[in-house]
Design an enzyme around this catalytic site. Structure first.
Site, PDB file in Angstrom:
ATOM      1  N   CYS A  91     -23.207  -9.552   7.971  1.00 39.73           N
ATOM      2  CA  CYS A  91     -24.340 -10.478   8.158  1.00 39.73           C
ATOM      3  C   CYS A  91     -24.516 -10.829   9.628  1.00 39.73           C
ATOM      4  O   CYS A  91     -25.608 -11.177  10.061  1.00 39.73           O
ATOM      5  CB  CYS A  91     -24.187 -11.733   7.301  1.00 39.73           C
ATOM      6  SG  CYS A  91     -22.720 -12.717   7.634  1.00 39.73           S
ATOM      7  N   CYS A 131     -19.755 -12.058   1.724  1.00 41.02           N
ATOM      8  CA  CYS A 131     -19.984 -13.436   2.172  1.00 41.02           C
ATOM      9  C   CYS A 131     -20.950 -14.131   1.222  1.00 41.02           C
ATOM     10  O   CYS A 131     -21.926 -13.543   0.757  1.00 41.02           O
ATOM     11  CB  CYS A 131     -20.476 -13.494   3.614  1.00 41.02           C
ATOM     12  SG  CYS A 131     -22.258 -13.404   3.829  1.00 41.02           S
ATOM     13  N   GLU A 132     -20.640 -15.386   0.925  1.00 39.63           N
ATOM     14  CA  GLU A 132     -21.448 -16.092  -0.062  1.00 39.63           C
ATOM     15  C   GLU A 132     -22.774 -16.577   0.518  1.00 39.63           C
ATOM     16  O   GLU A 132     -23.647 -16.992  -0.232  1.00 39.63           O
ATOM     17  CB  GLU A 132     -20.659 -17.268  -0.664  1.00 39.63           C
ATOM     18  CG  GLU A 132     -20.364 -18.397   0.290  1.00 39.63           C
ATOM     19  CD  GLU A 132     -19.537 -19.489  -0.378  1.00 39.63           C
ATOM     20  OE1 GLU A 132     -18.903 -19.216  -1.404  1.00 39.63           O
ATOM     21  OE2 GLU A 132     -19.544 -20.610   0.148  1.00 39.63           O
ATOM     22  N   HIS A 133     -22.919 -16.529   1.836  1.00 38.52           N
ATOM     23  CA  HIS A 133     -24.164 -17.000   2.434  1.00 38.52           C
ATOM     24  C   HIS A 133     -25.264 -15.937   2.401  1.00 38.52           C
ATOM     25  O   HIS A 133     -26.437 -16.261   2.278  1.00 38.52           O
ATOM     26  CB  HIS A 133     -23.932 -17.444   3.879  1.00 38.52           C
ATOM     27  CG  HIS A 133     -22.978 -18.591   3.982  1.00 38.52           C
ATOM     28  ND1 HIS A 133     -22.029 -18.702   4.971  1.00 38.52           N
ATOM     29  CD2 HIS A 133     -22.805 -19.668   3.185  1.00 38.52           C
ATOM     30  CE1 HIS A 133     -21.323 -19.796   4.785  1.00 38.52           C
ATOM     31  NE2 HIS A 133     -21.771 -20.398   3.701  1.00 38.52           N
ATOM     32  N   HIS A 134     -24.876 -14.674   2.560  1.00 38.64           N
ATOM     33  CA  HIS A 134     -25.878 -13.609   2.637  1.00 38.64           C
ATOM     34  C   HIS A 134     -25.658 -12.507   1.602  1.00 38.64           C
ATOM     35  O   HIS A 134     -26.439 -11.566   1.528  1.00 38.64           O
ATOM     36  CB  HIS A 134     -25.855 -12.978   4.032  1.00 38.64           C
ATOM     37  CG  HIS A 134     -26.041 -13.984   5.131  1.00 38.64           C
ATOM     38  ND1 HIS A 134     -24.986 -14.585   5.785  1.00 38.64           N
ATOM     39  CD2 HIS A 134     -27.163 -14.523   5.660  1.00 38.64           C
ATOM     40  CE1 HIS A 134     -25.447 -15.435   6.675  1.00 38.64           C
ATOM     41  NE2 HIS A 134     -26.766 -15.429   6.626  1.00 38.64           N
ATOM     42  N   GLN A 161     -14.708 -16.609   4.773  1.00 37.13           N
ATOM     43  CA  GLN A 161     -13.405 -16.134   5.256  1.00 37.13           C
ATOM     44  C   GLN A 161     -12.364 -17.252   5.293  1.00 37.13           C
ATOM     45  O   GLN A 161     -11.191 -17.036   4.991  1.00 37.13           O
ATOM     46  CB  GLN A 161     -13.592 -15.514   6.644  1.00 37.13           C
ATOM     47  CG  GLN A 161     -12.330 -14.845   7.169  1.00 37.13           C
ATOM     48  CD  GLN A 161     -12.556 -14.161   8.496  1.00 37.13           C
ATOM     49  OE1 GLN A 161     -13.655 -13.679   8.780  1.00 37.13           O
ATOM     50  NE2 GLN A 161     -11.531 -14.109   9.323  1.00 37.13           N
ATOM     51  N   HIS A 217     -18.137  -9.216   9.959  1.00 40.87           N
ATOM     52  CA  HIS A 217     -19.126  -9.670   8.975  1.00 40.87           C
ATOM     53  C   HIS A 217     -20.425  -8.908   9.192  1.00 40.87           C
ATOM     54  O   HIS A 217     -21.027  -9.000  10.273  1.00 40.87           O
ATOM     55  CB  HIS A 217     -19.375 -11.171   9.138  1.00 40.87           C
ATOM     56  CG  HIS A 217     -18.207 -12.014   8.716  1.00 40.87           C
ATOM     57  ND1 HIS A 217     -18.252 -12.869   7.643  1.00 40.87           N
ATOM     58  CD2 HIS A 217     -16.958 -12.102   9.218  1.00 40.87           C
ATOM     59  CE1 HIS A 217     -17.073 -13.467   7.503  1.00 40.87           C
ATOM     60  NE2 HIS A 217     -16.268 -13.022   8.450  1.00 40.87           N
TER      61      HIS A 217
HETATM   62 ZN    ZN Z   1     -22.844 -14.198   5.892  1.00 39.58          ZN
END
Ligand code: ZN
Length: 187
Positions: free
Chosen positions: A147, A76-79, A117, A145
């Site tokens: 995260c 995931c690009e956020h975490h 996703q 996920h």
């Molecule tokens: Zn994430």
């Protein structure tokens, strides 16, 4: 990717986390992490057109074709934590079909990037639409996920579901229902 530079950054990160990057267990960690990231982000350097075009076949049927339970692992690009699960791809051809192993490789190619996703789902659907111009295409992804499981809300069992439908899969409720019925057997 400059592996040497990534190794230096991982070493600095270990220091910031309060670790001793020179202790035995961590000595080779920066090199391992750099190698892992090189592989896990190798999808940036692959060309979807090149990948698909060598496996497009002329075929006259207009029945729905489904490739389901394609495992994938992404980040995931956020975490920058993994999310992983299964991807189901269906399409109704209009003269051309794609080899199923290439569909699996297409999924891997887009998964091996920093992703969300929703975008992963759409990119797979659009790549198939562009490559063989089918009557319609549908892609559904079920994923966990880390995260969400390891931090934040800590919902370890939750599954995120996304789907992207194009052409007749969007226009026809019956087509969508057929696709959903075909992939439901796997869950
Ligand atoms: Zn994430």
């Amino acid at each position: 990717m400059n592996k040497q530079r990534v190794q230096e950054l991982i070493r600095e990160l270990l220091l910031e986390l309060g670790e001793d990057p020179d202790r035995e267990g961590l000595e080779r960690t920066p090199a391992r992490v750099a190698a892992a990231y090189e592989f896990l982000t190798s999808g940036y350097h692959a060309d979807p057109k090149e990948l698909i075009n060598e496996a497009v076949f002329v075929h006259d049927a207009d029945q729905m074709i489904v490739a389901r339970d394609l495992d994938f692992y992404s980040i995931c690009e956020h975490h920058m934590l993994p999310f992983f699960g299964r991807c189901h791809v269906g399409y109704i051809p209009s003269g051309k079909v794609i080899g199923v192993s290439k569909i699996a490789r297409l999924v891997d190619m887009y998964a091996r990037r920093l992703q969300i996703q929703e975008r992963l789902t759409e990119q797979i659907a659009h790549a198939i639409e562009e490559a063989i111009e089918p009557r319609g295409v549908g892609v559904t992804i079920h994923a966990r996920h880390l995260c969400m499981a390891m931090r934040g809300v800590e919902k370890t069992d939750s599954m995120m579901v996304t789907s992207s439908v194009l052409g007749s899969f969007r226009a026809s409720e019956a087509t969508r229902a057929e696709f959903m019925a075909l992939i439901r057997q796997s869950q």
